[in-house]
Design an enzyme around this catalytic site. Structure first.
Site, PDB file in Angstrom:
ATOM      1  CB  ILE A 267       0.239   5.417   4.682  1.00 50.92           C
ATOM      2  CG1 ILE A 267       0.788   5.037   3.309  1.00 50.92           C
ATOM      3  CG2 ILE A 267      -0.621   4.296   5.238  1.00 50.92           C
ATOM      4  CD1 ILE A 267       1.781   3.880   3.349  1.00 50.92           C
ATOM      5  CB  SER A 268       3.152   8.947   3.732  1.00 52.12           C
ATOM      6  OG  SER A 268       4.230   9.852   3.604  1.00 52.12           O
TER       7      SER A 268
END
Length: 606
Positions: A267-268
Site C-alpha cells: 500500500i502507498s
C-alpha cells in the site's frame, strides 16, 4: 569520513538453485540469510505475542534497559508501531473480527541485507516462514513497506493475510527504513536492530563530511534514489524468500519461481513498489495487488509525488479556509492551526502566488488553483490531516534529497535532521533516544525524537522560505532543480507484464496520494497497453486507516485494508481457477458513524 565497506555485511554467495527455462532466477547468486530466529509460544510471527489487546495498548512495549534494548524487545516494539501505523485497531474499528487477522502464527524469520546492482547502500529483506507452511501449495507473499517504514512496515498488509493461510511472507524496506545513523555518536544499526559502530556490519553507513552533526536518514542520504529501484527491491525480496525456504525445508527443495506461487502486495509507497515490480521482465510473479499506490504514470492527469506534495505544502493551508469549517474532519489542532493558515494566505499574496484583498478571497484563490491542477474537494478535505501534521513538508524535504542523490550536509535547500531542543535548535541525541529509533521511527522525520532542521526559518510565515525553495526544485531550471528533476524522471512506471493479473485498490477520498494523479492514469496507461488491470475505487476511503481511531475520521471514512485483503482473496482464487479475472468496481463503502464497524458498511466485492 569515507564510507566503510559493507562487504562484510552482505553475504551473497552460492550458486543459484536450478530453475526452469520459463521462470528463471534473475541473478547468478542467491542472498543467504545472515540471521535466523525462531518465534513460537509467547513470541509469534504476526504480533510478537502481543495479540490484539497488546497491539491496542496505548503505550508501546517497554525495554528492560532503555539504553540497551535487546533485539527481541526492539522487534516487538517495531511490530507494535507498524501495526498501529497502518491498521485501524480501535475498539470500534472491527479489526480481528469484521475483517483481518492477528492469529498467533509460530515460525521462523530469515533476514539479510541485500543490494541491487549499482546501489551504494543495502535494503533490508526479511522472510517469515510459518511452521504451517503448506508444502503442497507453495505460496510466497512479497511486500514492500508503506511510506519510508522499516522492514516490518507491511506486516498488517501482507503478514496478516498470508501467514494464517500458510504462506511465507517476504518483506523489503525498499532502501529506506529506520536505520538512522547518529553523526555525533558515530553509531548506526546492526542487522538485528541494535546499535552498532562503524567497523562492524551496519545496515546504513553514510558518507560523512568532517564535522557533520545531527542524524543521517537512509531514505534521504543513501545517494541511491531508492525509489527508482523499488521494483528490483521487491524482486530481490522474492528471490530471498526462495533461498530462505530452501533453508527451512531442505527436504522439499528446490524452491523456484516455477513451483512456488508469488503474489506481490503493498500500500502507498509499497503499492507503487509492487507495480514497478510488475513491469520487470520474466515470468516470476503470479499476481499483484496495489493499494493506494504512489506511482508516477504517463498520460492525462498524471503527476509526480514531488510535484503535488510541494504544491500542497505551499497552497493547501490557505485553500482549506475556503472550505466550510464543518466540512472538515478536524485536523488534530484546527483551532490553533487556523491563524497559521491565515498567515499563509497573506504570505502567498505577498509572494504573488494568490490573489485577493482579504483572507477569504485569498483562500478562494488558493483553492481555485488547486482545483485547476486536479485536486478534488474530497482530496483537499482529507488532506487537512497532512497539513495538520506538517506531513507535506516532511515528504518534500526527504524526497528532494533522495531524488537529487544528495549526501549528508548537501541538501539544496539547507535542510538537515537532528534531535531538537524546545526552541527547534539542534542538539545531540540522548543514548535512550538513539536506541529506540529503529523500533519507533517511520523512516521520515519528524518522529521518534528526530526533527527537521530548517536553516531558512524566518518570520512571519516561518516555514515558507524553505517551502518555496523545495517547490523551485520542481519548477526551476538551475543545477539543483535539474538534479532533482532527473531523479524524478527515473520513477516513470511502465505497464505490467502481459498476462499478469493486477488489481489496483484506491480510496476515492485519498488526500495524500490522490487517485487522479496516480492510480487513475496508471490504470488508463496499462489498459491502453492491453494489460489485465482491474481498478477498485473505494468510496469514502482516505489514505490512513491508522487515523480512523480519531472519531471524526472514523465517522466519515471507511478503512481501505479490508478491500486490499479482498483483492488478495480474488487474485488467489483466480490463480486457483475458482474466479474469473477481476473487473473494475466502484465500491460503496462508508464510515461507521458513531457506532461500531459492521461488515455491510464495507460493501466488499463478492
Amino acid at each position: 569520513m569515507a564510507r566503510i565497506a559493507l562487504a562484510a555485511a552482505l553475504t551473497v554467495a552460492l550458486a543459484a538453485c536450478g530453475s526452469s527455462p520459463t521462470r528463471p532466477m534473475s541473478q547468478d547468486t542467491v542472498i543467504e540469510p545472515q540471521r535466523v530466529t525462531e518465534h513460537r509460544g509467547s513470541d509469534d510471527l504476526l504480533t510478537a505475542g502481543l495479540g490484539l489487546a497488546g497491539l491496542q495498548a496505548m503505550t508501546p512495549p517497554g525495554f528492560a534497559d532503555a539504553v540497551h534494548p535487546t533485539a527481541a524487545e526492539l522487534r516487538r516494539r517495531a511490530l507494535w508501531n507498524n501495526w498501529r501505523g497502518i491498521a485501524d485497531l480501535s475498539a470500534t474499528g472491527g479489526y480481528g473480527g469484521v475483517y483481518g487477522s492477528v492469529a498467533s502464527v509460530p515460525g521462523r524469520e530469515y533476514s539479510a541485507l541485500a543490494k541491487v546492482p549499482g546501489a551504494k547502500q543495502p535494503h533490508r529483506v526479511l522472510v517469515q516462514v510459518p511452521d504451517g507452511f503448506d508444502l503442497q501449495r507453495r505460496c510466497v507473499v512479497v511486500a514492500a513497506s508503506s511510506g519510508s517504514r522499516g522492514v516490518y512496515g507491511a506486516i498488517a498488509v501482507a503478514g496478516a493475510w498470508g501467514l494464517p493461510k500458510g504462506c511465507a511472507v517476504a518483506y523489503t524496506d525498499k532502501g529506506a527504513g529506520t536505520d538512522y545513523f547518529d553523526l555525533d555518536a558515530q553509531a548506526g544499526t546492526r542487522e538485528d536492530g541494535t546499535a552498532g559502530a562503524p567497523g562492524e556490519p551496519l545496515a546504513f553507513i553514510p558518507d560523512v563530511p568532517a564535522g557533520a552533526t545531527g542524524v543521517s536518514v537512509k531514505h534521504a542520504h543513501s545517494q541511491d534514489n531508492p525509489e527508482a529501484d523499488w521494483g528490483r527491491h521487491v524482486k530481490q525480496a522474492a528471490e530471498f524468500a526462495l533461498s530462505a525456504l530452501e533453508r527451512a525445508f531442505p527436504q522439499a527443495a528446490p524452491f523456484r519461481f516455477d513451483n512456488t506461487r508469488v503474489i506481490a502486495v503493498g500500500i502507498s509507497n509499497g503499492g507503487g513498489a509492487v507495480l514497478r515490480a510488475a513491469e520487470l521482465d520474466g515470468d516470476w510473479l503470479d499476481a499483484v495487488v496495489a493499494g493506494e499506490p504512489n506511482v508516477h504514470a504517463e498520460g492525462p492527469g498524471a503527476r509526480s509525488l514531488y510535484d503535488y506534495t510541494t504544491e500542497a505544502a505551499l497552497l493547501m493551508p490557505c485553500a482549506l479556509l475556503a472550505l466550510p469549517a464543518d466540512s472538515l474532519p478536524q485536523p488534530p489542532v484546527r483551532a490553533q492551526a487556523e491563524p497559521l493558515w491565515q498567515a499563509r494566505c497573506a504570505s502567498l499574496k505577498a509572494a504573488g502566488l494568490v490573489e485577493g484583498a482579504d483572507v477569504a478571497a485569498q483562500a478562494r484563490s488558493a483553492h481555485a488553483r488547486l482545483r485547476e491542477h486536479g485536486w478534488t474537494d474530497q482530496a483537499l478535505t482529507a488532506g487537512a490531516l497532512s497539513v495538520g501534521f506538517d506531513l507535506w513538508r516532511a515528504i518534500a524535504v526527504t524526497y528532494a534529497s533522495a531524488y537529487g542523490r544528495y549526501g549528508v550536509g548537501e541538501h539544496p535547500c539547507g535542510y538537515a535532521f537532528a534531535a531538537l531542543n524546545p526552541d527547534f535548535s539542534a542538539r545531540a541525541a540522548a543514548p535512550a533516544e538513539r536506541a529506540a529509533w529503529w523500533a519507533d521511527g517511520s523512516g521520515i522525520p519528524p518522529g521518534a525524537g528526530v526533527g527537521i532542521v530548517d536553516t531558512r526559518l524566518a518570520a512571519p510565515d516561518f516555514t515558507l522560505p524553505g517551502l518555496q525553495c523545495l517547490r523551485a526544485l520542481n519548477d526551476g531550471d538551475d543545477e539543483a532543480a535539474q538534479r532533482v528533476q532527473r531523479g524524478i524522471a527515473e520513477l516513470r512506471a511502465r505497464p505490467p507484464r502481459a498476462g499478469l493479473p493486477v488489481i489496483v485498490v484506491h480510496g476515492s477520498d485519498d488526500g495524500l496520494v490522490p487517485p487522479a494523479f496516480s492510480s487513475a492514469p496508471y490504470v488508463a496507461q496499462a489498459k491502453a497497453a492491453g494489460r489485465e488491470v482491474a481498478y477498485w475505487q473505494v468510496r469514502n476511503a482516505q489514505h490512513f486507516d491508522g487515523f480512523l481511531a480519531l472519531p471524526a475520521y472514523a465517522a466519515r471514512y471507511a478503512p481501505l485494508l479490508p478491500h486490499v485483503y479482498a483483492a488478495l482473496d480474488h487474485v488467489s482464487a483466480q490463480l486457483d481457477g475458482q474466479a474469473t479475472r477481476a473487473a473494475d468496481q466502484v465500491i460503496e463503502a462508508r464510515g461507521r458513524g458513531a457506532g461500531k464497524l459492521e461488515a455491510g458498511q464495507l460493501a466488499l466485492p463478492r
